[in-house]
Each structure stands twice: as structure tokens, then as C-alpha cells.
Design an enzyme around this catalytic site. Structure first.
Site, mmCIF file in Angstrom:
data_model
loop_
_atom_site.group_PDB
_atom_site.id
_atom_site.type_symbol
_atom_site.label_atom_id
_atom_site.label_comp_id
_atom_site.label_asym_id
_atom_site.label_seq_id
_atom_site.Cartn_x
_atom_site.Cartn_y
_atom_site.Cartn_z
ATOM 1 C CB ALA A 149 -37.690 37.757 -59.861
ATOM 2 C CE LYS A 150 -42.037 34.051 -67.341
ATOM 3 N NZ LYS A 150 -42.730 32.895 -66.756
ATOM 4 C CB ALA A 151 -36.099 34.124 -60.513
ATOM 5 C CE1 TYR B 212 -42.016 29.276 -64.324
ATOM 6 C CE2 TYR B 212 -40.413 30.897 -63.587
ATOM 7 C CZ TYR B 212 -41.650 30.588 -64.102
ATOM 8 O OH TYR B 212 -42.546 31.594 -64.377
#
Ligand code: PMP
Length: 295
Positions: free
Chosen positions: A158-160, A164
Site C-alpha cells: 500500500a502507498k500508506a 512514510y
């Protein structure tokens, strides 16, 4: 120099189905997304008013939300239309689009299922990540002490937003040490990626890139793999050990914001900006400006 705050601008932001004045696009302090990292996002580029591979990005936003256990309440088609209308209304020609979806404020609990899901999309003019000078000379990476986690530790596909944290820690550490960006290894110690971009290395004209089994296989990465195929450049996708970094001739990063970004060095290993990175960079620039953009 003070950077103007991103929340203090004219224009509109698409927010839960409506265009709202830029400064009014706010959320409550008790949002799940803020406390427990219940959020996913995208980063898209606009070239000459067209959004590059828009639908692929919107589909990834949906997939990222599902990885975190929630559904985005707008279809891919609805979000694509909203994004195009927003870019037109904002008159963005060469810029960036940031869609974000997050869990709302109904429940202050680790449990997320009762929280509503919100979506916003913002766009602004933003031509380049690195200065033209840094971009053309190649950037310098330092290997980070932070690592990409295992697929059973974090939602790595996921680009969660929560993932980050690692990138911010690594990026701030790299800045403190005078590097332009960080190289992260994965949980096994293999070479993984930079803080917002995938990594490619070149040896005797062959591209080597890490197998994306615990980090994003970026849309730019896949585009560059296709371009390499068109140009007859051989590609090897494999696990790469950090001890090998000194054996390569060229190195570059790929990402929506980074585009094809030459790397001048990783730690003490130096790379030249040779024919492979130059030809892929030129091919990528041609593609994004050739209406390969619409998606
Ligand atoms: N890895 C990370 C951690 C990123 O943030 C990005 C940027 N989205 C990428 C790789 C590259 O992905 P893309 O080419 O889809 O922008």
C-alpha cells in the site's frame, strides 16, 4: 527564506465530492488517520495539463485503501473525472496532484471499522523535485540505518501514510549528513529503494533492479521497464546485496516526482551518467510529453 504554507493558497480542493475553497479543506484533530495512520495517498504528475497514467494511480489508491481494510466511497471513474476537472479549474500545466484518503473522527480507537472514509484531491504547479543543477549532475545517496519492513510486519503493497514514517526518518537523516536522499535496505539487508523512488543500477549496459517484494513497484518503474524493452536494454530483476554497489557503472532512481533521476554516488561509490541512463531519461521525457500522459 520562508516557504509559504501549503494551506494558505487561493484556488479549490476537491473534498468529499465538492470543490471547496483551498483554505477550508480541513479535518478534525480526532481523525483516525492522524492518530493511527489510517490513510493512503497518491502522487501524480501533470504535463502540459494532462495527468500521466491517471487511472493507474487512482486504481492504486483504491488498492492501497483495501490493503488497510477500507473502501474508498468514490469509484475510480468518479475520482478520475474529479481529478481532471480539478486540474482544469486550477489551470495547472506542469505540476503535481495529491489525492489522499483517510479514516475520519467517529471513533478514537485502534479499531477502524466505524470510522467514515474521506477523500481529498489537491493540485498545484510544481515542475521539479531537485534543482535543474542537481538533476543534471546526478544526486548523492547515503545508505540509511532505517529499513523497509517485511510483508508480515507492515502493509508494504500500500502507498500508506504510516509507512512514510520510515521514509521521513531516513530522508531527514540523509539531509543532516549532506546527502540528497537516502537508500534503504530491506529487512533482510538487500538493497530496496530510496525514500520516494525505485532504484536501478547498470552494469555493462544491463539494468539491474531490486525485486519489489517488500516495497512499491512504482508506476514509473514499470514504465521504465517497458521503455527498456523497447530500446533493447536487458533487465535483470533480482535481490541485490549492498556489497555489490561498487560493481555498477550507472545508477538512477524512478518515481512520479523524481522521473528518471541520475544518481552520482551511493556512499563512497561513484557512478557516471552514461548512455543507458541518458537514453532512458530521454525516452521517459518523450513519453510523458507525448500524450502517453492521458490515463
Ligand atoms: N517508492 C516509494 C516509497 C514512493 O513513495 C514512490 C513514489 N510514489 C515510489 C517508490 C515510486 O512510485 P511511482 O513511480 O509510482 O511514483
Amino acid at each position: 527564506m520562508n516557504t509559504p504554507a501549503l494551506d494558505d493558497r487561493d484556488g479549490v480542493i476537491w473534498y468529499d465530492g465538492r470543490f471547496v475553497p483551498w483554505r477550508d479543506a480541513r479535518l478534525h484533530v480526532l481523525s483516525h488517520g492522524l492518530h493511527y495512520g489510517g490513510g493512503v495517498f497518491e502522487g501524480e504528475r501533470v504535463y502540459e495539463g494532462q495527468i500521466f497514467k491517471l487511472t493507474e494511480h487512482t486504481e492504486r489508491l483504491h488498492a492501497s485503501a483495501r490493503e488497510l481494510g477500507f473502501e474508498i466511497p468514490y469509484s475510480v471513474d468518479e475520482l478520475d473525472r474529479a481529478t481532471r476537472e480539478l486540474v482544469d479549474r486550477q489551470k495547472v500545466r506542469d505540476g503535481y496532484v495529491r489525492p489522499v484518503a483517510w479514516r475520519g473522527s467517529e471513533q478514537i480507537s485502534v479499531a477502524g471499522t466505524l470510522a467514515s472514509v474521506h477523500v481529498a484531491i489537491a493540485t498545484w504547479e510544481w515542475p521539479h523535485v531537485f534543482s535543474a543543477d542537481a538533476a543534471s549532475r546526478g544526486i548523492r545517496l547515503g545508505t540509511s540505518r532505517w529499513r523497509r519492513p517485511a510483508p508480515d510486519t507492515a502493509p508494504v503493497r500500500a502507498k500508506a501514510a504510516s509507512l512514510y514514517n520510515i521514509c521521513t526518518l531516513a530522508r531527514d537523516e540523509a539531509d543532516r549528513h549532506g546527502y540528497d536522499d537516502a537508500l534503504l535496505l530491506d529487512y533482510r539487508g538487500y538493497v530496496a529503494e530510496a525514500t520516494g523512488a525505485n532504484l536501478f543500477l547498470v552494469s555493462e549496459g544491463t539494468l539491474h533492479t531490486p525485486t519489489p517484494d517488500c516495497f512499491l513497484s512504482g508506476i514509473t518503474r514499470r514504465t521504465v521497464l517497458d521503455l527498456a524493452g523497447d530500446l533493447g536494454i536487458k533487465v535483470v530483476e533480482r535481490h541485490i546485496r549492498p556489497e555489490e554497489l561498487g560493481t555498477f557503472d550507472e545508477c538512477f532512481l524512478t518515481g512520479t516526482a523524481y522521473e528518471v533521476q541520475p544518481v552520482r554516488s551511493i556512499d563512497a561509490h561513484e557512478y557516471r551518467i552514461g548512455t543507458t541512463v541518458r537514453s532512458l531519461s530521454e525516452a521517459y521525457t518523450r513519453l510523458v510529453h507525448a500524450g502517453g500522459a492521458s490515463g
